[in-house]
Design a protein around this motif. Sequence first.
Motif, PDB file in Angstrom:
ATOM      1  N   CYS A  13       0.833  -1.218   0.000  1.00 56.01           N
ATOM      2  CA  CYS A  13       0.000   0.000   0.000  1.00 56.01           C
ATOM      3  C   CYS A  13       0.864   1.263   0.000  1.00 56.01           C
ATOM      4  O   CYS A  13       0.607   2.191   0.776  1.00 56.01           O
ATOM      5  N   LEU A  14       1.854   1.302  -0.857  1.00 55.80           N
ATOM      6  CA  LEU A  14       2.676   2.507  -0.966  1.00 55.80           C
ATOM      7  C   LEU A  14       1.839   3.607  -1.598  1.00 55.80           C
ATOM      8  O   LEU A  14       1.114   3.359  -2.559  1.00 55.80           O
ATOM      9  N   PRO A  15       1.926   4.829  -1.091  1.00 56.02           N
ATOM     10  CA  PRO A  15       1.000   5.876  -1.515  1.00 56.02           C
ATOM     11  C   PRO A  15       1.408   6.658  -2.770  1.00 56.02           C
ATOM     12  O   PRO A  15       0.755   7.627  -3.110  1.00 56.02           O
ATOM     13  N   ALA A  28       9.082   4.557  -8.519  1.00 58.11           N
ATOM     14  CA  ALA A  28       8.146   5.623  -8.164  1.00 58.11           C
ATOM     15  C   ALA A  28       8.828   6.972  -8.291  1.00 58.11           C
ATOM     16  O   ALA A  28      10.046   7.101  -8.139  1.00 58.11           O
ATOM     17  N   THR A  29       8.013   7.980  -8.578  1.00 56.59           N
ATOM     18  CA  THR A  29       8.436   9.369  -8.559  1.00 56.59           C
ATOM     19  C   THR A  29       7.657  10.023  -7.420  1.00 56.59           C
ATOM     20  O   THR A  29       6.558  10.535  -7.626  1.00 56.59           O
ATOM     21  N   THR A 114       3.315  -7.058   6.149  1.00 59.58           N
ATOM     22  CA  THR A 114       4.150  -6.012   5.561  1.00 59.58           C
ATOM     23  C   THR A 114       4.191  -4.704   6.342  1.00 59.58           C
ATOM     24  O   THR A 114       4.814  -3.739   5.899  1.00 59.58           O
ATOM     25  N   THR A 115       3.579  -4.658   7.497  1.00 58.74           N
ATOM     26  CA  THR A 115       3.513  -3.416   8.268  1.00 58.74           C
ATOM     27  C   THR A 115       4.898  -2.863   8.600  1.00 58.74           C
ATOM     28  O   THR A 115       5.157  -1.675   8.428  1.00 58.74           O
ATOM     29  N   GLY A 116       5.789  -3.702   9.086  1.00 60.60           N
ATOM     30  CA  GLY A 116       7.138  -3.255   9.449  1.00 60.60           C
ATOM     31  C   GLY A 116       7.913  -2.742   8.248  1.00 60.60           C
ATOM     32  O   GLY A 116       8.609  -1.720   8.329  1.00 60.60           O
ATOM     33  N   LEU A 117       7.792  -3.418   7.117  1.00 59.37           N
ATOM     34  CA  LEU A 117       8.456  -2.956   5.890  1.00 59.37           C
ATOM     35  C   LEU A 117       7.893  -1.609   5.446  1.00 59.37           C
ATOM     36  O   LEU A 117       8.642  -0.711   5.072  1.00 59.37           O
ATOM     37  N   ARG A 118       6.585  -1.506   5.478  1.00 59.04           N
ATOM     38  CA  ARG A 118       5.944  -0.257   5.048  1.00 59.04           C
ATOM     39  C   ARG A 118       6.399   0.914   5.919  1.00 59.04           C
ATOM     40  O   ARG A 118       6.693   1.995   5.415  1.00 59.04           O
ATOM     41  N   ASP A 119       6.475   0.694   7.219  1.00 60.93           N
ATOM     42  CA  ASP A 119       6.940   1.749   8.121  1.00 60.93           C
ATOM     43  C   ASP A 119       8.381   2.142   7.806  1.00 60.93           C
ATOM     44  O   ASP A 119       8.722   3.324   7.818  1.00 60.93           O
ATOM     45  N   ALA A 120       9.224   1.162   7.527  1.00 56.14           N
ATOM     46  CA  ALA A 120      10.625   1.447   7.203  1.00 56.14           C
ATOM     47  C   ALA A 120      10.736   2.201   5.879  1.00 56.14           C
ATOM     48  O   ALA A 120      11.543   3.128   5.753  1.00 56.14           O
ATOM     49  N   ILE A 121       9.924   1.838   4.904  1.00 53.97           N
ATOM     50  CA  ILE A 121       9.927   2.552   3.620  1.00 53.97           C
ATOM     51  C   ILE A 121       9.455   3.984   3.823  1.00 53.97           C
ATOM     52  O   ILE A 121      10.003   4.926   3.245  1.00 53.97           O
ATOM     53  N   ALA A 135       1.709  13.768   1.165  1.00 53.99           N
ATOM     54  CA  ALA A 135       1.054  14.369   0.008  1.00 53.99           C
ATOM     55  C   ALA A 135       0.422  13.315  -0.894  1.00 53.99           C
ATOM     56  O   ALA A 135      -0.589  13.554  -1.529  1.00 53.99           O
ATOM     57  N   SER A 136       1.019  12.120  -0.938  1.00 56.23           N
ATOM     58  CA  SER A 136       0.514  11.065  -1.803  1.00 56.23           C
ATOM     59  C   SER A 136      -0.555  10.211  -1.152  1.00 56.23           C
ATOM     60  O   SER A 136      -1.340   9.577  -1.828  1.00 56.23           O
ATOM     61  N   ALA A 137      -0.552  10.166   0.175  1.00 55.20           N
ATOM     62  CA  ALA A 137      -1.488   9.303   0.885  1.00 55.20           C
ATOM     63  C   ALA A 137      -2.914   9.806   0.702  1.00 55.20           C
ATOM     64  O   ALA A 137      -3.158  11.007   0.736  1.00 55.20           O
ATOM     65  N   PRO A 138      -3.849   8.895   0.479  1.00 53.61           N
ATOM     66  CA  PRO A 138      -5.240   9.329   0.337  1.00 53.61           C
ATOM     67  C   PRO A 138      -5.741   9.922   1.640  1.00 53.61           C
ATOM     68  O   PRO A 138      -5.431   9.432   2.713  1.00 53.61           O
TER      69      PRO A 138
END
Length: 162
Positions: A13-15, A28-29, A114-121, A135-138
């Motif tokens: 769920c990358l924004p 991604a950009t 994937t929660t821990g990975l998402r937080d690290a990203i 800015a990208s997050a809904p």
Amino acid sequence: MSLQTSEFFAELCLPFHDSTVVGNTYYATPLPDAPLRLRIDFSGTIYADTYGGLRLAVVHPDWGVLDAVALSFKDHGTFHRRDEAANIRPNTKEYGTFDKYHRPNRPPWEGAVTTGLRDAIEQYAAVWFPGAWAASAPGRTAGRTARKAPAVPGTRNGSRAR
């Protein structure tokens, strides 16, 4: 067999709206007018066709890779539940990893949290792309039942309020 990379990154769920998956790599950009790009791919292990984490890189079109970091599945608890349930012991090939061999109609990374990975990203993106994550997050919208509760009128009962 396919790693089902698009599905894996959808699970994260990358924004970033301006993103795509090519092969086994996510691009991604994060900032629309900036030249920097984010590249994420699976990082291999010493075993053939076995992956132990993600490799994030910030790439400039002219200067190449400016920074890179490896995020291991083991350090971020991605397969902790799966490994514990299957009694997979630490320091084995299977612990905290996945490989390209999997059950039909199932992703090779089945059981990943994937929660821990998402937080690290998110933390990494905050350093190189300040404000891009927010800015990208809904935006969250209030549901039908979400209302501001009316304030309870204060009553005087003779006691002194502090």
